[in-house]
Design a protein around this motif. Structure first.
Motif, PDB file in Angstrom:
ATOM      1  N   ASP A   1       0.798  -1.102  -0.086  1.00  0.00           N
ATOM      2  CA  ASP A   1       0.092   0.128  -0.091  1.00  0.00           C
ATOM      3  C   ASP A   1       0.962   1.197  -0.106  1.00  0.00           C
ATOM      4  O   ASP A   1       0.568   2.255  -0.680  1.00  0.00           O
ATOM      5  CB  ASP A   1      -0.983  -0.020   1.205  1.00  0.00           C
TER       6      ASP A   1
ATOM      7  N   SER B   1       2.660   7.442  11.110  1.00  0.00           N
ATOM      8  CA  SER B   1       2.395   7.789   9.937  1.00  0.00           C
ATOM      9  C   SER B   1       3.387   7.459   8.797  1.00  0.00           C
ATOM     10  O   SER B   1       4.505   7.032   9.088  1.00  0.00           O
ATOM     11  CB  SER B   1       2.266   9.597   9.824  1.00  0.00           C
TER      12      SER B   1
ATOM     13  N   SER C   1       7.838  10.611   4.606  1.00  0.00           N
ATOM     14  CA  SER C   1       7.825  11.347   3.761  1.00  0.00           C
ATOM     15  C   SER C   1       8.665  10.634   2.462  1.00  0.00           C
ATOM     16  O   SER C   1       9.593   9.766   2.837  1.00  0.00           O
ATOM     17  CB  SER C   1       8.278  12.568   3.974  1.00  0.00           C
TER      18      SER C   1
ATOM     19  N   ASP D   1      -1.148   3.924  -2.486  1.00  0.00           N
ATOM     20  CA  ASP D   1      -2.318   3.847  -1.969  1.00  0.00           C
ATOM     21  C   ASP D   1      -2.422   4.497  -0.450  1.00  0.00           C
ATOM     22  O   ASP D   1      -3.337   5.074  -0.069  1.00  0.00           O
ATOM     23  CB  ASP D   1      -2.866   2.305  -1.912  1.00  0.00           C
ATOM     24  N   LEU D   2      -1.409   4.244   0.285  1.00  0.00           N
ATOM     25  CA  LEU D   2      -1.208   5.087   1.481  1.00  0.00           C
ATOM     26  C   LEU D   2      -0.098   5.933   1.290  1.00  0.00           C
ATOM     27  O   LEU D   2       1.206   5.739   1.177  1.00  0.00           O
ATOM     28  CB  LEU D   2      -0.640   4.121   2.628  1.00  0.00           C
ATOM     29  N   ALA D   3      -0.789   7.350   1.174  1.00  0.00           N
ATOM     30  CA  ALA D   3       0.115   8.397   0.683  1.00  0.00           C
ATOM     31  C   ALA D   3       1.226   9.023   1.791  1.00  0.00           C
ATOM     32  O   ALA D   3       0.855   8.649   2.958  1.00  0.00           O
ATOM     33  CB  ALA D   3      -0.655   9.602   0.199  1.00  0.00           C
TER      34      ALA D   3
ATOM     35  N   THR E   1       2.952  10.939   4.493  1.00  0.00           N
ATOM     36  CA  THR E   1       2.428  11.627   5.877  1.00  0.00           C
ATOM     37  C   THR E   1       1.121  11.146   6.387  1.00  0.00           C
ATOM     38  O   THR E   1       0.560  11.630   7.362  1.00  0.00           O
ATOM     39  CB  THR E   1       2.363  13.096   5.567  1.00  0.00           C
ATOM     40  N   THR E   2       0.300  10.069   5.738  1.00  0.00           N
ATOM     41  CA  THR E   2      -1.054   9.658   6.167  1.00  0.00           C
ATOM     42  C   THR E   2      -0.689   9.109   7.479  1.00  0.00           C
ATOM     43  O   THR E   2       0.226   8.031   7.861  1.00  0.00           O
ATOM     44  CB  THR E   2      -1.231   8.393   5.249  1.00  0.00           C
ATOM     45  N   LYS E   3      -1.417   9.337   8.472  1.00  0.00           N
ATOM     46  CA  LYS E   3      -1.598   8.862   9.933  1.00  0.00           C
ATOM     47  C   LYS E   3      -2.086   7.364   9.893  1.00  0.00           C
ATOM     48  O   LYS E   3      -3.327   7.296   9.138  1.00  0.00           O
ATOM     49  CB  LYS E   3      -2.104   9.901  10.959  1.00  0.00           C
ATOM     50  N   LEU E   4      -1.756   6.538  10.705  1.00  0.00           N
ATOM     51  CA  LEU E   4      -2.381   5.357  10.642  1.00  0.00           C
ATOM     52  C   LEU E   4      -2.690   4.944  12.138  1.00  0.00           C
ATOM     53  O   LEU E   4      -2.288   5.328  13.144  1.00  0.00           O
ATOM     54  CB  LEU E   4      -1.272   4.120  10.569  1.00  0.00           C
TER      55      LEU E   4
END
Length: 202
Positions: free
Chosen positions: A21, A71, A74, A26-28, A30-33
């Motif tokens: 992902d 997250s 970057s 699909d998970l960009a 800086t996306t927080k998880l």
């Protein structure tokens, strides 16, 4: 005798999916998880998810900050990407230098199987699988040369590079580059294999 089906632990399945992902975008960056959301997604408790997030943080795909959670890391800026490419190339050139006369017919058969996977993934336009097969080819050689110790040095660099890796273009070129490495190793021509490897890692 039929070969037994390999059972992949749940943690490895989750880690593999999250890697895909992230590398695919699909998970960009800086996306927080969220642990609970991921637990719900994979149908597990938060414990295995927490273990996977720690593992992927160690691999460089995720970043954990106090009071901010976890997250997606970057992407590297161009100068850092160039540095990573150089470090990876140095490690793999070293690995190739250790393989003279070391690989067996079984090793070559395994590497051939990976190239079949690479071609099949291109044919099916499954580019996540292309990336996995590409990494698996190089990981096989690195492990054959230096075992887990060298893999642990190499693997986070490769994964971090792959977060903004745009080089794969023509299927034939990619497969041919890997084929050139393998054929040189079969002939025990380490200098030729090194040249082919340098041409592949860019």
């Amino acid at each position: 005798m039929r070969e037994a089906t390999k059972i992949i632990p749940v943690r490895e399945q989750i880690a593999d999916q999250l890697r895909s992902d992230i590398i695919s975008g699909d998970l960009a960056p800086t996306t927080k998880l969220n642990e609970q959301q991921l637990a719900n997604r994979f149908g597990v408790s938060r414990g295995p998810v927490r273990d996977v997030l720690l593992q992927l943080t160690k691999e460089g795909l995720l970043v954990a900050k106090n009071n901010c959670g976890v997250s997606v890391n970057s992407v590297l800026d161009p100068s850092m990407q160039e540095l990573m490419v150089d470090i990876r190339r140095r490690i793999e050139v070293f690995a190739i230098s250790q393989l003279k006369g070391k690989l067996t017919e079984m090793d070559f058969a395994e590497l051939e199987d990976i190239l079949v996977r690479l071609q099949d993934a291109f044919d099916a336009q499954e580019f996540n699988e292309v990336t996995k097969a590409d990494i698996d080819f190089h990981r096989y050689l690195v492990h054959a040369a230096g075992g887990d110790e060298l893999i642990n040095l190499w693997y986070p660099i490769v994964l971090r590079m792959r977060m903004n890796y745009k080089r794969i273009s023509k299927p034939k070129d990619c497969v041919d580059e890997h084929r050139a490495i393998l054929e040189a190793l079969k002939a025990n021509k380490i200098n030729v294999a090194t040249t082919a490897l340098r041409a592949n890692i860019k």
